[in-house]
Structures are given as C-alpha cells and as structure tokens.
Design an enzyme around this catalytic site. Structure first.
Site, PDB file in Angstrom:
ATOM      1  N   SER A  34       1.963  35.466   6.927  1.00 28.95           N
ATOM      2  CA  SER A  34       1.767  36.847   7.390  1.00 28.95           C
ATOM      3  C   SER A  34       1.501  36.905   8.895  1.00 28.95           C
ATOM      4  O   SER A  34       1.922  37.864   9.565  1.00 28.95           O
ATOM      5  CB  SER A  34       0.614  37.493   6.609  1.00 28.95           C
ATOM      6  OG  SER A  34      -0.559  36.732   6.731  1.00 28.95           O
ATOM      7  N   GLU A 107       7.394  23.103   8.259  1.00 35.97           N
ATOM      8  CA  GLU A 107       6.535  23.468   9.398  1.00 35.97           C
ATOM      9  C   GLU A 107       6.184  22.228  10.212  1.00 35.97           C
ATOM     10  O   GLU A 107       6.219  22.244  11.449  1.00 35.97           O
ATOM     11  CB  GLU A 107       5.258  24.137   8.884  1.00 35.97           C
ATOM     12  CG  GLU A 107       5.505  25.522   8.283  1.00 35.97           C
ATOM     13  CD  GLU A 107       4.287  26.142   7.618  1.00 35.97           C
ATOM     14  OE1 GLU A 107       4.270  27.365   7.475  1.00 35.97           O
ATOM     15  OE2 GLU A 107       3.357  25.414   7.230  1.00 35.97           O
TER      16      GLU A 107
HETATM   17  C1  5RP Z   1       2.510  28.539   5.270  1.00 35.46           C
HETATM   18  C2  5RP Z   1       1.396  28.309   6.217  1.00 35.46           C
HETATM   19  C3  5RP Z   1       0.797  29.495   6.874  1.00 35.46           C
HETATM   20  O1  5RP Z   1       0.836  29.314   8.249  1.00 35.46           O
HETATM   21  C4  5RP Z   1      -0.629  29.632   6.439  1.00 35.46           C
HETATM   22  O2  5RP Z   1      -0.662  29.691   5.014  1.00 35.46           O
HETATM   23  C5  5RP Z   1      -1.279  30.880   7.018  1.00 35.46           C
HETATM   24  O3  5RP Z   1      -0.696  32.019   6.466  1.00 35.46           O
HETATM   25  P1  5RP Z   1      -1.168  33.474   6.860  1.00 35.46           P
HETATM   26  O4  5RP Z   1      -0.791  33.683   8.284  1.00 35.46           O
HETATM   27  O5  5RP Z   1      -0.422  34.365   5.904  1.00 35.46           O
HETATM   28  O6  5RP Z   1      -2.660  33.534   6.647  1.00 35.46           O
HETATM   29  O7  5RP Z   1       0.979  27.210   6.472  1.00 35.46           O
HETATM   30  O8  5RP Z   1       2.877  27.366   4.615  1.00 35.46           O
END
Ligand code: 5RP
Length: 222
Positions: A34, A107
């Site tokens: 998000s 990532e």
């Molecule tokens: C996805 C991730 C995201 O960066 C992490 O979960 C943070 O998500 P958000 O910005 O929705 O809190 O690692 O795999």
C-alpha cells in the site's frame, strides 16, 4: 494524520527526492504494497521525466501499466539508480522485515540491483528490535515441512500462510515469536536451509535511506 495520509506523504517525499536525479533514460525499481502504491501514484504525475520501471510483483506491474508507465524485465536493464519500497518493520540501522505482501523474493532481487534503496514507511514501522512482525520466508512447496522443522530448531514458530501462492509459485511460512538481535546472521541461517527461496530480512542489503512519515512531517534517516 491517518496512516493512509502518512503513506501518501512518504510516497510523495520519495518522488521529490529522486526527481532531480531522473533523466529521460532512467528506470526506477518499484516495490509492492500500500505504501509503494502511494509512491506509484505520485510518480505517475511525472511520467515524462523518466523512461519506465521494473516491478517487484505482478500487482505492481499492473498498477504501473494502468498509469501508462512502461514496465521492463529486470534482465533487460543494466542498472537502476533507485529502488523505492515499503517495509513491515525497520530498525535504526535500516535493516528491514519485508514480505507481508508475499513479494519478498522479487523485492530483494530488485533492491540488489539498485544503487540506492529508499524505504518508505509510516512511523508505526520503526522498531527497536525486528521480529514482532512475523518474518516471512518463501519456500519451495515440497520443502515446506522440512523448512518448518529447521526453523523450529532456530527458535522460531513457523506458521503456513494459508492460501498464499507467491508470484514465483511458492508458499510462505511466517515465523512468529522471534526477537531478531542479529538480523544479518539470521538472514544467512535461513538462506542456508535447503528449500528456502528467500527470507524477508533485508539486512545484508539494508535500505540506504528511510523516509519515515510522522505527525511532525517526513523524517529522513540514513
Ligand atoms: C510486500 C512488502 C511490503 O513492502 C510490506 O508488506 C509493507 O506493505 P504496506 O506498505 O502495505 O504496509 O514487503 O511484500
């Protein structure tokens, strides 16, 4: 400010930070989640100032394309100046837990290629010690039970993330009840388990910059 407003503020702050360095030929690495979505939406307003992006997930690729931003395969890109992504937790050394959205492997790959990794997060993500957020581990499906047993030996409590298949066709074990005092060591130990594809500790390659959304504005930690 709400958590959503803090996410929008750091997404915009990341765009403001990279914009002066962007060239027509620039390709930007883009994370998942998000907060990363807020970055994508802010970036889309400057489409003419860079070439395109490499996405860390199918969901991010789709959002970039919806904005008309060209998406490149990482294999066709020699270098990335920036990778911008959120996190589930960050410590003062900018070591991270990521993978809440199950995109940790891609990532980590895109982050590895980028010269500068900018992490964007609201203040709730900054912690003294990593590990209150369950640590995601991506696992080859047939190795799930074996990997879980090895994680128990390391002191963790692995929980299978039901119904989750990653973009790479694998499964996720979320490791609970582990306060992580030596993130680099645990990252290596988990990687050494046969069947582990990747784990959500970003300590060997931490972020270079953390843009943290707080009630007093966006703070920059290096
Ligand atoms: C996805 C991730 C995201 O960066 C992490 O979960 C943070 O998500 P958000 O910005 O929705 O809190 O690692 O795999």
């Amino acid at each position: 400010m709400t958590q959503d407003e803090l996410k929008q503020a750091v997404g915009q702050a990341a765009v403001d930070l990279i914009l002066p360095s962007l060239q027509d030929s620039s390709i930007i690495g883009v994370g998942t989640g998000s907060t990363a979505n807020c970055f994508i939406d802010a970036l889309a307003r400057h489409k003419g100032f860079f070439d395109g992006a490499v996405a860390s997930s199918e969901a991010t690729a789709q959002r970039l394309k919806q904005h008309g931003i060209p998406v490149y395969d990482l294999n066709s890109v020699a270098e990335l100046d920036f990778y911008v992504d959120g996190a589930d937790e960050a410590n003062a050394h900018l070591e991270l837990i990521k993978g809440g959205g199950a995109a940790l492997t891609r990532e980590k790959i895109v982050a590895a290629v980028a010269r500068t990794f900018i992490c964007i997060a609201d203040q709730s993500k900054l912690v003294d010690t990593l590990g209150a957020f369950p640590l995601p581990v991506e696992v080859i499906p047939m190795a799930r039970s074996h990997v879980a047993r090895q994680i128990v030996k390391l002191g963790g409590d692995p929980v299978y993330r039901d119904g989750c298949i990653t973009d790479n066709g694998n499964v996720i074990l979320d490791v609970h009840n582990m306060l992580i005092h030596d993130p680099r060591r645990l990252e290596e130990q988990l990687n050494a388990i046969v069947g582990v594809v990747c784990n959500g500790l970003f300590a060997a390659r931490p972020a270079d910059i953390l843009l943290l959304g707080t009630a007093d504005g966006v703070k920059q930690l290096k």
